[in-house]
Design a protein around this motif. Structure first.
Motif, short mmCIF file in Angstrom:
data_model
loop_
_atom_site.label_atom_id
_atom_site.label_comp_id
_atom_site.label_asym_id
_atom_site.label_seq_id
_atom_site.Cartn_x
_atom_site.Cartn_y
_atom_site.Cartn_z
N ARG A 1 0.87 -1.19 0.00
CA ARG A 1 0.00 0.00 0.00
C ARG A 1 0.90 1.23 0.00
O ARG A 1 1.86 1.31 0.77
CB ARG A 1 -0.91 0.00 1.23
CG ARG A 1 -1.87 -1.17 1.29
CD ARG A 1 -2.84 -1.05 2.46
NE ARG A 1 -2.13 -1.05 3.74
CZ ARG A 1 -2.33 -0.15 4.71
NH1 ARG A 1 -3.19 0.85 4.53
NH2 ARG A 1 -1.66 -0.23 5.85
N HIS B 1 0.92 5.67 -0.44
CA HIS B 1 0.18 6.93 -0.41
C HIS B 1 1.13 8.05 -0.83
O HIS B 1 2.21 8.21 -0.23
CB HIS B 1 -0.37 7.20 1.00
CG HIS B 1 -1.08 8.51 1.13
ND1 HIS B 1 -2.39 8.70 0.74
CD2 HIS B 1 -0.64 9.72 1.60
CE1 HIS B 1 -2.74 9.95 0.98
NE2 HIS B 1 -1.69 10.59 1.50
N ASP C 1 -3.70 6.92 -3.72
CA ASP C 1 -3.37 5.67 -3.03
C ASP C 1 -3.25 4.56 -4.06
O ASP C 1 -4.14 4.38 -4.90
CB ASP C 1 -4.45 5.32 -2.00
CG ASP C 1 -4.47 6.30 -0.84
OD1 ASP C 1 -3.53 6.26 -0.03
OD2 ASP C 1 -5.41 7.13 -0.78
N THR D 1 -2.06 0.31 -4.71
CA THR D 1 -1.89 -0.99 -4.07
C THR D 1 -1.25 -1.96 -5.06
O THR D 1 -1.35 -1.79 -6.28
CB THR D 1 -3.25 -1.57 -3.61
OG1 THR D 1 -4.12 -1.71 -4.74
CG2 THR D 1 -3.90 -0.66 -2.57
#
Length: 710
Positions: free
Chosen positions: A568, A570, A592, A594
């Motif tokens: 993950r 950001h 964001d 992933t």
């Protein structure tokens, strides 16, 4: 009268005029203008430092000019026959006491040799053609003084040498300009001495002392050069001593190579061959010696600069990569030398290929020994070429992790395929020298033969690693151009150079053990134990006078191969960023992303504190303003890591084939940047590793890995 006619036959008139002109031109054209400039522009301490260098240069030039004139007198006497030589000796009138030490010292500053010296040369004509180390010392001294300004010459040229930076290009250009005259000194003197010994009898010529004296003069002249007087970045004493000893050993090896070629080629000619046949062979040897000497001097000058003790010197960069930037160890020196060879193989392979090819010239005259070296190299290469793909394929099957991508799996094994190539070539070269008692250059030929056969095997390993047996119809990928260049460069350039050095060490050890065996077996065992102890100290110990590195935290839990299972990320999107432009945003925001296990991204942590990230085609994906955003990574990056008490750091990152792309729908941009050092937090368990990093700009990333059986 015969002596004067010999001067005419030797064309000494023009040479004498040129020598006298140069002897006067140097003080009038160099010493006087430099003295006037220094008197008006230098402070007293600097003036005192420059005066002795200028005076030393003037003395060297004058003594060299006078020695040339004296040598021509000896050469004219050498043309006298038996009765004529006896008559000349009687005319010299030297039946009294021999010349004293003061007379011999004063003879250095004479245009004409002493009568006693001429009589001695007539009594011992072999001395006229012997290889005197003092001649090599003077030639090396002049070359060392001239080296620094020649290294700066390429920076003033409109174009650089192909594939070379300014420092490397300058070093090898200076090596070529100085290598040609030094090669003529080597081949002219040593071939003349070898020819005389073969034709008139006498002890064989060795050449090692002559070559070593040449390099000693070069090193001394390099330190006497003008730029060295103002240098404050000298290497630490033990590094400079080690490099000097290595350079002198290389000079001795070069002298032995010249004598080997002279002896081998003269044996193939009739015993009393003269004229064109000898000159043709000598010319070929002089060209080969020029190439080999130029490569040797270029490397010597470049390494002298690399090992300067400055903050930005290459040896400090390598020490920083090893985790101890404040001091240099023996391993750092060895690593820097290896880096030099690998860099030449990548940037300018012709600088390694040309000297290796030139070194094989004497082997063309030793056909039986050459065939033996070829057979040994071929056998080693065939056996290793058959075994290498099988072994690597077996390791790959045993270590296969279904979650690893083919690129990551290839990266795990491919980095170790070149080490067996080096070991095979080193073994072949040492076996030729130590077992068959052939020359070092026969060992080089055996290594090259094995390398020719191993290069296709390395490429075959790459093809096997690209095959995905778990996917029907996936097939195998052929080697790309970079893989071909890497395999050929290592098998035919890097490994043969290492094998030649190993063969030289093997020859030295064999000679020591052979002498010891003639006395007592205990001496042989002692010599072997000492060599093994030195090798162990070189691998595990620091250099003299250095501090040990501070203890480093390396959590053993991380050691092994870890495969990414979830990630993950950001990131803030600034108004001046590439993503802001690609997504067509109107104000700053965040995104964001992933990633999962399907990307094939893995990390291999080693117990020595190094790690490698292997990106097959790592993709992190998310959405931004209704657009699909992907960050794609491929390639590898190697770095040093520390981990302890929940803190994780990585530094000294080196990337290979690294590519980072940012994709927004159908548009993409290259966002590959230099990877900086970083600090993170981590949690490590038996089967799971979590690393989280936080940036000062509000960005963060958290990656979860699972342990791989690879």
């Amino acid at each position: 009268m015969l002596h004067e006619l010999a001067h005419l036959r030797n064309a000494d008139v023009d040479l004498t005029r040129l020598t006298v002109a140069l002897a006067w031109a140097f003080p009038l054209g160099v010493v006087v203008p430099a003295a006037v400039t220094f008197l008006g522009a230098r402070r007293a301490p600097d003036l005192a430092r420059d005066v002795w260098r200028l005076a030393l240069f003037a003395v060297v030039v004058q003594v060299s000019a006078w020695s040339v004139l004296r040598a021509r007198e000896f050469a004219a006497d050498a043309r006298l026959g038996g009765d004529e030589a006896a008559g000349a000796r009687a005319l010299l009138g030297v039946e009294g006491r021999p010349a004293g030490r003061r007379d011999r010292l004063g003879a250095l500053f004479r245009f004409h040799p002493l009568a006693r010296a001429r009589a001695d040369e007539l009594d011992r004509p072999r001395r006229l053609v012997s290889a005197r180390p003092v001649e090599a010392l003077g030639a090396g001294l002049a070359a060392g003084i001239a080296a620094p300004p020649l290294m700066d010459l390429p920076s003033h040229l409109p174009r650089r040498l192909g594939g070379l930076d300014a420092l490397t290009g300058g070093s090898y250009a200076a090596g070529l300009l100085l290598g040609a005259p030094l090669a003529l000194v080597l081949t002219g003197t040593l071939w003349r001495a070898t020819w005389w010994a073969r034709r008139h009898g006498g002890p064989p010529v060795r050449g090692g002392v002559f070559g070593a004296a040449l390099v000693v003069g070069l090193l001394v002249g390099r330190r006497l050069a003008w730029s060295a007087g103002y240098a404050d970045d000298r290497p630490v004493w033990w590094v400079e001593l080690a490099l000097a000893l290595g350079a002198v050993a290389g000079g001795a090896l070069l002298g032995r190579w010249v004598v080997l070629g002279a002896d081998a080629w003269l044996r193939r000619l009739p015993r009393h061959a003269e004229g064109r046949a000898v000159r043709r062979v000598w010319a070929a040897a002089a060209v080969a010696a020029t190439v080999l000497t130029a490569g040797f001097l270029g490397s010597l000058l470049l390494l002298d600069t690399w090992f300067a003790d400055g903050d930005l010197s290459m040896v400090r960069v390598v020490a920083a990569r090893e985790g101890h930037p404040d001091h240099v160890t023996v391993v750092t020196v060895a690593d820097t030398l290896g880096w030099h060879v690998r860099a030449l193989a990548d940037q300018a392979p012709y600088l390694l290929a040309a000297p290796l090819a030139a070194a094989l010239l004497p082997l063309a005259a030793t056909r039986a020994a050459t065939r033996l070296a070829l057979r040994l190299g071929a056998v080693s290469g065939v056996v290793a070429a058959v075994a290498l793909p099988v072994v690597v394929a077996g390791v790959t099957v045993a270590a296969r992790d279904p979650g690893l991508g083919p690129g990551a799996l290839r990266g795990l094994v491919d980095g170790h395929t070149l080490l067996p190539v080096t070991l095979v070539e080193v073994t072949a070269a040492v076996a030729v020298v130590a077992g068959r008692r052939l020359s070092i250059w026969h060992g080089t030929l055996a290594a090259l033969t094995a390398g020719v056969l191993l290069a296709p095997a390395v490429l075959a390993v790459g093809v096997l690693l690209s095959c995905d047996a778990g996917r029907p119809g996936a097939g195998c990928a052929g080697p790309d151009r970079a893989a071909v260049a890497r395999a050929l460069g290592h098998a035919l350039l890097v490994a043969p150079v290492v094998a030649t050095l190993a063969a030289a060490l093997g020859a030295a050890v064999t000679a020591v053990l052979a002498r010891a065996a003639s006395r007592r077996w205990l001496a042989s065992g002692t010599a072997a134990a000492v060599l093994l102890g030195l090798a162990a100290a070189a691998v595990t110990g620091d250099g003299p006078g250095t501090r040990s590195a501070a203890p480093v935290d390396r959590d053993r839990c991380l050691v092994g191969v870890w495969r990414l299972s979830a990630g993950r990320y950001h990131f803030p999107v600034a108004t001046d960023s590439v993503l802001f432009r690609l997504a067509g945003l109107r104000e700053a925001t965040t995104v964001d992303l992933t990633s999962g296990a399907s990307t094939g991204y893995a990390t291999a942590y080693r117990v020595d504190g190094t790690a490698t990230d292997l990106y097959d085609l790592a993709v992190a994906e998310g959405t931004l303003n209704g657009h699909t955003v992907q960050r794609v990574r491929r390639g590898t990056q190697t770095y040093r890591w520390t981990a302890g008490s929940g803190r994780y750091t990585q530094r000294n990152v080196v990337t290979t084939g690294d590519l980072a792309l940012l994709r927004v729908d159908g548009r993409e941009a290259d966002v590959t940047t230099v990877v900086d050092d970083s600090a993170s937090t981590y949690r490590c368990g038996p089967g799971e590793l979590v690393i989280r990093s936080d940036g000062d700009d509000g960005s963060w990333g958290e990656e979860t890995f699972v342990r791989s059986p690879a």
